[in-house]
Design an enzyme around this catalytic site. Structure first.
Site, PDB file in Angstrom:
ATOM      1  N   ARG A  98       0.846  -1.190   0.000  1.00 25.02           N
ATOM      2  CA  ARG A  98       0.000   0.000   0.000  1.00 25.02           C
ATOM      3  C   ARG A  98       0.880   1.239   0.000  1.00 25.02           C
ATOM      4  O   ARG A  98       1.860   1.314   0.725  1.00 25.02           O
ATOM      5  CB  ARG A  98      -0.876   0.062   1.266  1.00 25.02           C
ATOM      6  CG  ARG A  98      -1.985  -0.937   1.414  1.00 25.02           C
ATOM      7  CD  ARG A  98      -3.139  -0.828   0.417  1.00 25.02           C
ATOM      8  NE  ARG A  98      -3.482   0.465  -0.100  1.00 25.02           N
ATOM      9  CZ  ARG A  98      -4.300   1.350   0.470  1.00 25.02           C
ATOM     10  NH1 ARG A  98      -4.887   1.090   1.618  1.00 25.02           N
ATOM     11  NH2 ARG A  98      -4.562   2.498  -0.129  1.00 25.02           N
TER      12      ARG A  98
ATOM     13  N   HIS B 285      -5.690   7.618   7.007  1.00 25.50           N
ATOM     14  CA  HIS B 285      -7.144   7.470   6.962  1.00 25.50           C
ATOM     15  C   HIS B 285      -7.781   8.674   7.651  1.00 25.50           C
ATOM     16  O   HIS B 285      -7.313   9.106   8.706  1.00 25.50           O
ATOM     17  CB  HIS B 285      -7.581   6.201   7.700  1.00 25.50           C
ATOM     18  CG  HIS B 285      -7.040   4.954   7.114  1.00 25.50           C
ATOM     19  ND1 HIS B 285      -7.689   4.245   6.128  1.00 25.50           N
ATOM     20  CD2 HIS B 285      -5.900   4.271   7.375  1.00 25.50           C
ATOM     21  CE1 HIS B 285      -6.981   3.188   5.814  1.00 25.50           C
ATOM     22  NE2 HIS B 285      -5.878   3.186   6.553  1.00 25.50           N
TER      23      HIS B 285
END
Length: 192
Positions: free
Chosen positions: A110, A115
């Site tokens: 990733r 987030h």
């Protein structure tokens, strides 16, 4: 952070500094991430709860399900929160997260990301999205990032380096606005 919060008295200004939540300094590049939360007409979304969570500089989350063999940082939990001000502005001090492997496909990694969760007037209006860093070489290999087919929408997930936010010998700065609705809305995760 103990649980949901609903107003100014439940959020401490220190909650937004992820580098000062423990006795020691976290490992990694200190960064400041700031921006505005806006509605679809460009108006500021005032007094809204913004929460972030992220991996540490080695690409490791602190939760038990993360089995990445990278080291945990005893001085970094990777979670923070704040309320937007009257101009819809938020600001976090943290460290730049590292990329991490995941078992989606062979040699899958990733890109570095943070987030974000933004609440509207109640928990049913929660929006979850991810902020990426400019120039990440893993963009073209990441199925989550690539699942957004409109390049302009993908670009809205990438923060901009901002030298005016950067502090001399202390932290690099990034600016990232979140638009909640409308044609220029920030792409978000689908509710489960």
């Amino acid at each position: 952070m103990r649980g949901p919060c609903f107003g100014d008295s439940d959020v401490d200004a220190a909650d937004a500094d992820l580098t000062a939540q423990h006795p020691g300094e976290p490992i990694g590049e200190r960064i400041v991430v700031t921006g505005r939360i806006l509605d679809g007409d460009g108006r500021p979304v005032r007094r809204q709860l913004v929460e972030i969570w992220q991996a540490n500089a080695s690409g490791r989350y602190i939760h038990q399900r993360d089995q990445h063999p990278a080291p945990l940082d005893p001085n970094f939990t990777g979670a923070g929160r704040c309320l937007t001000d009257d101009d819809g502005c938020y600001r976090f001090t943290t460290i730049k997260p590292g990329p991490y492997p995941w078992r989606n496909h062979h040699n899958a990694w990733r890109p570095a990301h943070i987030h974000f969760s933004v609440f509207g007037s109640d928990f049913t209006q929660r929006m979850i999205t991810q902020m990426y860093f400019p120039g990440d070489p893993l963009f073209s290999l990441d199925p989550i990032y690539q699942s957004i087919t409109d390049q302009r929408a993908r670009d809205r997930l990438v923060a901009s380096y901002d030298h005016d936010i950067t502090s001399h010998e202390w932290a690099t700065g990034y600016r990232w606005d979140v638009v909640l609705t409308g044609p220029a809305a920030t792409p978000c995760e689908e509710p489960r």
